[in-house]
Design an enzyme around this catalytic site. Structure first.
Site, mmCIF file in Angstrom:
data_model
loop_
_atom_site.group_PDB
_atom_site.id
_atom_site.type_symbol
_atom_site.label_atom_id
_atom_site.label_comp_id
_atom_site.label_asym_id
_atom_site.label_seq_id
_atom_site.Cartn_x
_atom_site.Cartn_y
_atom_site.Cartn_z
ATOM 1 N N CYS A 118 13.654 46.436 14.259
ATOM 2 C CA CYS A 118 13.598 47.157 12.981
ATOM 3 C C CYS A 118 14.914 46.947 12.230
ATOM 4 C CB CYS A 118 13.379 48.648 13.221
ATOM 5 S SG CYS A 118 11.849 49.036 14.071
ATOM 6 N N CYS A 140 15.663 50.702 17.125
ATOM 7 C CA CYS A 140 15.024 49.444 17.522
ATOM 8 C C CYS A 140 15.720 48.252 16.858
ATOM 9 C CB CYS A 140 13.551 49.487 17.130
ATOM 10 S SG CYS A 140 12.774 47.878 17.121
#
Ligand code: SF4
Length: 471
Positions: free
Chosen positions: A394, A391
């Protein structure tokens, strides 16, 4: 409605000042957000003359002829007198390269480039908020320009008053686009006036915004938006200053038929505001009441000091879904993997490096976090990020989270991570409030229920403020 028309003077810009060529105008100084020289303007004087004449010939938009007798919609389709229309550059352009070339350019330079390239086939999308800066920049270029706006029927009275003030200030007619009456009627009759609070804003936005926008864009080859990277770390952090529109089609139809310019992409909100104040442009009075990002009345609210501006939009929904469809190309495949049907990366086996590798941070296994969830009394509170290594959001918070872990090491708060994609996603959705990656949770000392970090701001100071408020 009719054509948006610009100033009757031309501009020459040097360093931090914009000086108008006309002897009737004093030198204008704008706050510096980059600088450039307007070049290649051999017909500026004649254009300026014709533009001032064009204002008086404006007709209602539905009285205008269609272009080429084609399917181009009447709305957003204005045919200017032939001598006013600048030559449209239709050569194949590498917009990725152009975006790189213009990445350090000022908004004024980018707007000038956009208007130069697309002439009457480009228009500014004006939302009724601080993106009035785009209109000011367009005026400063001295080129003709068009402005359109989406009247959803649900805007604040202040926004309508603002539209009127902008039209008068710039002596322009905004080309308003309205939703299809039959579609609105069906939606409201079936689901009521406030269905978006119950089943999400997408359906209403599709009817009131996206479809009218699609109609407007089908009459154009390019559009100019006020999107900025700092408006939404979740969805707008990577927008380029210019791109082939990833979602909508232009008048020629098909992929690549529309170009999207984002001249404010690299500008911070505070610099836009400095510019607006310096240029003394009209403003939406909602800004003085705590509103920052402004949309429809039922879906916009003021934000508190320190809150991110997008927190005032669709506040009842998950942060990553906060695109109304106008800029849904900003949503990445990663979000589709979590918020959508979970097909992308569903098995959690993407071969990307793990994140948050530091000795100050505890890697929690499934039994580990289940245990943490069960405890009523913990020796220390915990901060845990539920993440997926693939991600981008992230990845973007890795440095700040690692730094936070270092700061909190030995200071009475444990910091952990739990990889929550793949086979763990269902568990995390059910028990860890996971709706999108990353989800940050605080486990207080004396409660089994974790508290979800509600903001998109994931810098060290914001996360630390969250921890200190709850520890
Ligand atoms: Fe409807 Fe709200 Fe979207 Fe406006 S912002 S179109 S009221 S859901």
């Amino acid at each position: 409605m009719a054509l948006a028309v610009s100033t009757s003077s031309t501009s020459a810009i040097s360093g931090s000042s914009f000086s108008r060529a006309s002897s009737n105008h004093n030198e204008l100084r704008a706050p510096q957000i980059g600088s450039f020289h307007l070049l290649d303007r051999p017909h500026a004087a004649s254009i300026a003359l014709n533009v001032s004449q064009r204002r008086s010939s404006v007709k209602p938009i539905n009285a205008e002829p269609k272009r080429n007798g084609s399917i181009v919609p009447l709305a957003a389709t204005i045919v200017a007198p032939a001598e006013v229309v600048e030559k449209v550059d239709v050569k194949v352009e590498d917009y990725d390269q152009l975006a790189k070339d213009l990445n350090g350019a000022s908004p004024l330079q980018i707007v000038d480039k956009a208007l130069e390239k697309f002439g009457d086939d480009i228009a500014i999308a004006f939302s009724g908020a601080e993106d009035v800066a785009l209109i000011e920049y367009a005026k400063l270029t001295g080129r003709p320009f068009r402005v359109f706006s989406l009247d959803t029927g649900r805007l604040n009275p202040e926004t309508y008053q603002f539209f009127d003030a902008v039209e008068k200030h710039y002596d322009i007619h905004i080309e308003y686009m309205f939703p299809d009456a039959v579609e609105v009627q069906a939606l409201v009759r079936n689901k009521g006036l406030f269905s978006f609070y119950e089943d999400g804003h997408q359906e209403c936005c599709r009817v009131r915004k996206v479809r009218p926008l699609r109609r407007a864009l089908k009459g154009l080859r390019a559009w100019i938006t006020g999107q900025r990277k700092d408006q939404s770390p979740g969805t707008r952090s990577e927008i380029p200053v210019v791109q082939v529109d990833p979602v909508f089609e232009g008048m020629d139809g098909g992929v690549g038929s529309l170009v999207k310019w984002n001249p404010l992409a690299n500008v911070e909100g505070k610099d836009v505001w400095s510019f607006l104040r310096a240029m003394n442009v009209p403003l939406n009075s909602l800004h003085t009441k705590g509103y920052v990002s402004i949309g429809c009345e039922p879906c916009t609210r003021p934000v508190l000091p320190g809150q991110h501006e997008r927190e005032g939009r669709w506040w009842w929904e998950d942060a990553k879904a906060k695109e109304c469809g106008l800029h849904k190309g900003n949503l990445k495949q990663e979000e589709a993997g979590v918020n959508g049907n979970g097909l992308a990366h569903a098995n959690g086996s993407a071969d990307v490096a793990d994140l948050f590798d530091t000795q100050d941070l505890v890697t929690l296994s499934r039994p580990g976090i289940e245990n943490l969830l069960k405890l009523e009394n913990r020796k220390e509170p915990w901060l845990v990020v539920c993440y997926a290594p693939w991600c981008r959001f992230c990845q973007a918070m890795e440095d700040s989270y690692v730094e936070l872990a270092e700061k909190l090491a030995g200071n009475g708060v444990k910091v952990g991570k739990f990889r929550a994609d793949g086979g763990q996603k269902e568990f995390a959705t059910q028990h860890l409030q996971l709706e999108s990656f990353p989800t940050v949770l605080f486990f207080p000392r004396h409660s089994s229920k974790p508290i979800k970090y509600p903001s998109e701001k994931r810098d060290v100071d914001s996360l630390m403020a969250f921890v200190n408020a709850l520890r």
